[in-house]
Enzyme design. Structure first.
Site, short mmCIF file in Angstrom:
data_model
loop_
_atom_site.label_atom_id
_atom_site.label_comp_id
_atom_site.label_asym_id
_atom_site.label_seq_id
_atom_site.Cartn_x
_atom_site.Cartn_y
_atom_site.Cartn_z
N HIS A 140 0.72 -1.35 0.50
CA HIS A 140 0.25 -0.27 -0.72
C HIS A 140 0.77 1.13 0.01
CE1 HIS A 140 -3.99 2.27 0.76
NE2 HIS A 140 -2.66 3.42 1.63
N LYS A 184 -6.15 13.46 -8.29
CA LYS A 184 -5.34 12.26 -7.17
C LYS A 184 -7.03 11.74 -7.15
CE LYS A 184 -1.95 10.08 -5.09
NZ LYS A 184 -1.14 10.19 -3.64
N SER A 215 -8.30 4.10 -3.29
CA SER A 215 -8.90 3.04 -3.23
C SER A 215 -9.51 3.41 -1.71
CB SER A 215 -8.40 1.97 -3.30
OG SER A 215 -7.44 1.55 -2.78
N HIS A 216 -10.74 3.02 -1.18
CA HIS A 216 -10.85 2.11 0.02
C HIS A 216 -11.65 1.72 0.59
CE1 HIS A 216 -9.90 5.40 4.00
NE2 HIS A 216 -9.15 5.24 3.74
N ASP A 246 0.68 16.04 3.93
CA ASP A 246 -1.10 15.33 5.02
C ASP A 246 -0.61 13.58 5.41
OD1 ASP A 246 -0.42 14.20 2.13
OD2 ASP A 246 -1.91 12.90 2.16
N GLY A 248 -1.83 8.36 -9.56
CA GLY A 248 -2.53 7.65 -9.65
C GLY A 248 -2.20 6.18 -7.79
#
Lengths: 758, 231
Positions: free
Chosen positions: A62, A104, A107-108, A281, A546
């Site tokens: 990830h 951007k 995925s979650h 962030d 991406g």
């Protein structure tokens, strides 16, 4: 039971008293034995518990892209960025006049599978932070969603709560959710896809950097307090879902959109002071990721003290603080001596702003807990030196079998009108009003084409320009042929933008695949990226950002390969935007196509018709001739630019008949068309041949349109007229469809609400 | 003539409202921070939409205790014009500057879409540019817009002409289908007895330019200007 609870190891151990870590522990964190040995080699000693947690999460797929990175190099900008200036600026699309767009998608999926509301909500929050951390104001959100069949009550639960979660977060932060897509297909039943996309606008000179420059500069943590939520969320994203996934609920972060709204305003205001040297962030891997990446990027180092981190739970260990994925936080590197000025801005917005450390020059991230040094890691080893793997690929057997099905031998339906109504009511095709009515899609008052058309259009205030945005991917095509399917995703996204009058400019992607450690799944991934990379170069729409999401499978099934394309286009004159609905009685209806009007029986491959009527997922996806596609898009762009068209609509799932019906419904008017084509009627009406656009235009523009089409070597086929309250479609002289507009509109609008009542 | 737009933490239609006044009405406008208490320079104050204080506890429940709200009460007492839009309407109700309350939509879902509003009369400062019975196409975007008040209050609102806008169909009929959130008597906007403080759930600022799909919101916004010119 957590790893900490069942082991007796000292979670507060310092780097001076380390011992070998029990393999069971690091394996549960997702690290393999070779990687552990690599950590020991890099550090020259065994890691502390905190350190092994930091490595495990940063070296997960990830965060570290350990499996995908070698393949992602096929994307030109990514390759250039890796070899050159870093990934940062690659994300900005220049739209002229000193303005840039950043975008951007992320995925979650796994969080949404176990906790759909918070999973989806924090997906939105996370991607927004990716945007404003660059100094851009988020101006639009989109969502690309995939669920199982709505016949399944658990799927309805997931669908309802994912949509509610997106609305909960997006509506409150005041960023309009303007578009996206929702598909329903059995393979996503246990593993829904929730891909959140965000788009931001900035002055290109104002771009902010995620760099920890300037030795001695203070490092400030701003935003929410740090809690125990989301620890090892990134690791959770890097394994398959299974029966024990429910127990991963605590790995799902909790979102607070109000804090995020304050954070957006405060961050943009603080950046405007000019005293922020660097900013990042906090998403996956929280403080670990933001400290090591900013330090690695600047070639500096950093030291922080976890005791200084504002917390919302007592007795948190350094391990927990470093691994927490609590939402709505940012790391800022401040110009020394200006801390107070910056902190004052955050305090004005009632947010924490606390100095937790400083920039150093030794290349290490030092993590202290008061006096105790609990981690000392070379920043680059965490951020950039994740071991990568060249995985095996193998073409799955189903591909050949699916391609060998003879689609010309299928029986024709008895009633074409019934098929049309069935397709319009198929949830993947049906109106998504039920979804987007729950999203504030108008806040910021720029939305010029509302959800439901081919692409969302937003005017750019203070200019004549507008941007168009869309997301696209037909997972079924990608399943049948990932290379062609991914190319079609790019081509269709571009076609959608063109139908809105926009020139395609760039792509962000979200590559959703199954377990890459299985050669068949990795083959799908590799072929899809190859196809997408080639198409993006061909259409001159570089991939500027991406995200990769692997392990999207359950013990029952793997998802279809789903490389979602988010594409941005530019409209030079917002008044020249175009929509899909027919406009005026008497306008001519025509098809502009790169090939013949009908693609014949082969164009039924992977179609919605084939699934809905024959219960089959078979054949090869429709052929894509990229050169013809490009000519078609140039032609339609020229026609819209010249003001020749009243409407334009991409012909996709459900084929010509569905596309014409959609233009009727959107325009609130009927139409009468007569088609002439060889081959099975079903293929002409419902086949999904590529490179076709349904347009309508005032009769007096037809000659000019014909001429324009001829110049672009594009087929112009006039098929009928707009008008009346019925949709009539004839084919080779046979009257096949004669429906009241109201009937088709009801089928299309009522389908999803009918599933979701009660 | 000076307009003010209040900014609470969590307001998110503040800049939309500001732009509508500045760029569409072409009138002077300033933001008012929720801590400010000096409102003397303003003639009309707009309380914008959004999620003030996250709308935690209850919509508008926290915002009403902001310092600016005390000042706003004084401003209204002095006869200043106040229009609350969406969350602004909810806040004005919570502050008892307007009667009634806004509860969860009947379907319990957030709804964002264009709706039709019937202008009940054009005697107020908020609809003097409209025709009586005119149908305005203006969007809503809320989860709690279901207007409720007790029967006596409703009778008073009706009798005093305090109902400004009601949800209707395209022809202006007050049907249940045209009522998106279950509001009592299809109420979309009301005004206080004195006629200087109003609230409405639909967003006129989102329907103030043709590029946004409707310009009908201008009828409401321009009414404020006309009222101030006459005053």
């Amino acid at each position: 039971m957590s790893i900490i609870e069942k082991t007796a190891i000292d979670v507060r151990g310092t780097i001076h008293d380390t011992a070998p870590i029990d393999p069971e522990i690091y394996r549960e964190m997702g690290m393999n034995d070779a990687e552990y040995r690599e950590v020991v080699k890099v550090l020259g000693r065994h890691p502390t518990y905190t350190e092994v947690g930091m490595y495990a999460v940063m070296w997960s797929e990830h965060c570290g892209y350990k499996y995908s990175r070698p393949v992602l190099r096929l994307f030109k900008k990514y390759r250039e960025a890796l070899d050159g200036a870093g990934l940062e600026n690659a994300g900005i699309i220049d739209i002229g006049g000193g303005l840039g767009i950043v975008m951007k998608m992320e995925s979650h999926n796994h969080p949404s599978a176990v906790e759909p509301f918070q999973g989806a909500a924090t997906g939105v929050g996370g991607i927004l932070r990716d945007i404003f951390t660059m100094g851009a104001r988020p101006i639009a959100s989109l969502n690309s969603l995939r669920f199982g069949s709505l016949d399944d009550p658990h799927v309805r639960y997931l669908f309802e709560h994912v949509v509610a979660g997106i609305g909960f977060y997006g509506n409150c932060v005041g960023v309009p959710t303007v578009g996206g897509e929702v598909y329903f297909e059995d393979c996503y039943a246990g593993n829904p896809l929730v891909n959140a996309m965000s788009v931001g606008l900035l002055k290109t000179e104002d771009v902010a950097y995620a760099r920890a420059d300037g030795v001695g500069n203070p490092v400030m943590l701003v935003g929410s307090g740090t809690g125990r939520d989301g620890i090892h969320g990134a690791t959770f994203a890097s394994v398959e879902l299974g029966p024990e996934s429910e127990s991963r609920r605590p790995n799902v972060q909790m979102g607070d959109p109000f804090q995020e709204k304050l954070l957006i305003e405060a961050t943009l205001e603080a950046l405007a002071t000019g005293h922020i040297v660097g900013i990042q962030d906090m998403g996956a891997a929280g403080i670990t990721c933001s400290t090591c990446e900013t330090a690695a990027k600047a070639g500096s180092g950093m030291e922080i003290d976890v005791l200084k981190v504002p917390k919302r739970e007592a007795d948190m260990t350094p391990y927990e603080v470093m691994l927490s994925e609590s939402q709505e936080r940012m790391l800022c590197i401040i110009e020394k001596g200006r801390e107070e000025k910056v902190a004052a801005v955050f305090r004005k917005w009632s947010l924490n702003a606390v100095v937790i450390g400083r920039v150093t020059d030794d290349g290490f991230v030092h993590v202290f807990e008061g006096e105790n040094l609990v981690a000392r890691i070379p920043a680059k080893s965490l951020a950039d030196e994740c071991p990568t793997y060249a995985l095996e690929t193998e073409e799955p057997e189903y591909v050949r079998a699916a391609h060998s099905v003879d689609l010309s031998a299928l029986p024709e339906p008895a009633d074409y009108e019934e098929v049309l109504l069935k397709l319009l009511a198929s949830p993947s095709i049906a109106s998504k009003e039920w979804v987007y009515d729950q999203y504030d899609h108008m806040v910021q008052t720029n939305t010029s084409v509302l959800p439901g058309s081919d692409a969302a259009v937003l005017r750019i205030r203070g200019t004549k320009k507008a941007i168009a945005i869309t997301t696209d991917c037909n997972g079924r095509y990608c399943y049948l042929d990932p290379f062609v399917g991914a190319q079609i995703a790019v081509a269709e996204a571009a076609r959608n933008l063109v139908c809105s009058g926009a020139r395609p400019m760039g792509v962000t992607d979200c590559l959703n695949f199954a377990n890459p450690e299985k050669p068949q799944a990795f083959w799908q991934f590799r072929r899809a990226v190859e196809g997408m990379a080639e198409a993006c170069e061909f259409f001159n729409t570089p991939v500027v950002s991406g995200n990769v999401s692997f392990y999207n499978e359950t013990p029952q099934t793997a998802i279809y390969p789903t490389p979602v394309v988010g594409m941005l286009g530019l409209i030079d004159d917002c008044d020249r935007r175009c929509e899909q609905g027919f406009k005026a009685e008497g306008d001519i209806v025509a098809v502009l196509s790169g090939g013949p009007l009908s693609g014949g029986a082969a164009s039924l491959g992977g179609s919605e018709y084939l699934r809905a009527v024959h219960g089959m997922v078979a054949g090869a996806p429709p052929r894509l001739d990229m050169a013809a596609e490009k000519r078609l898009q140039d032609c339609v762009l020229g026609a819209i630019g010249a003001g020749l068209l009243a409407s334009a609509h991409d012909c996709s799932e459900g084929g010509l008949a569905v596309a014409i019906a959609e233009s009727c419904i959107a325009g609130g008017t009927g139409a009468e068309v007569e088609l002439m084509a060889p081959g099975p009627y079903s293929a002409t009406l419902f086949g999904e041949a590529q490179s076709r656009i349904i347009v309508s235009a005032p009769v007096e523009n037809v000659d000019q349109l014909r001429k324009l089409a001829a110049e672009h070597n594009i087929t112009f086929t006039a098929i009928g007229n707009v008008g009346g309250s019925k949709l009539r479609i004839g084919l080779n002289g046979a009257k096949l469809i004669d429906s009241d507009l109201e009937t088709i509109a009801r089928a299309w609008r009522g389908a999803i609400p009918a599933y979701m009542v009660g | 003539m000076k307009f003010g737009v209040i900014q609470f933490p969590g307001s998110n239609c503040d800049s939309d409202t500001y732009y509508a006044v500045r760029d569409v009405l072409r009138q002077p406008v300033e933001y008012i921070w929720h801590q400010d208490t000096d409102l003397r320079k303003f003639d009309c104050i707009l309380v914008p939409g959004g999620f003030s204080y996250g709308d935690y506890l209850r919509t508008g429940a926290v915002a009403r205790f902001s310092p600016v709200m005390g000042a706003l009460e004084g401003f209204a007492d002095r006869g200043g014009l106040v229009l609350g839009i969406c969350n602004g309407f909810q806040i004005l109700c919570e502050a008892h500057l307007l009667p009634g309350a806004l509860t969860a939509n009947v379907g319990l879902k957030f709804i964002c879409r264009h709706v039709n509003l019937r202008v009940e009369h054009n005697r107020s400062a908020f609809a003097n540019e409209c025709r009586e019975g005119q149908v305005l196409r203006i969007p809503i975007a809320h989860g709690e817009g279901n207007y409720y008040c007790d029967p006596e209050t409703l009778a008073r609102l009706e009798a005093n002409g305090q109902i400004l806008f009601r949800y209707c169909d395209e022809q202006g009929s007050l049907t249940d289908e045209a009522n998106p959130n279950g509001s009592l008597a299809n109420i979309a906007g009301i005004v206080n007895e004195r006629g200087n403080v109003a609230g409405m759930m639909p967003h006129p600022e989102r329907a103030s330019e043709s590029v946004l799909g409707s310009e009908d919101g201008q009828f409401v916004l321009k009414s404020l200007v006309s009222a101030l010119v006459k005053a």
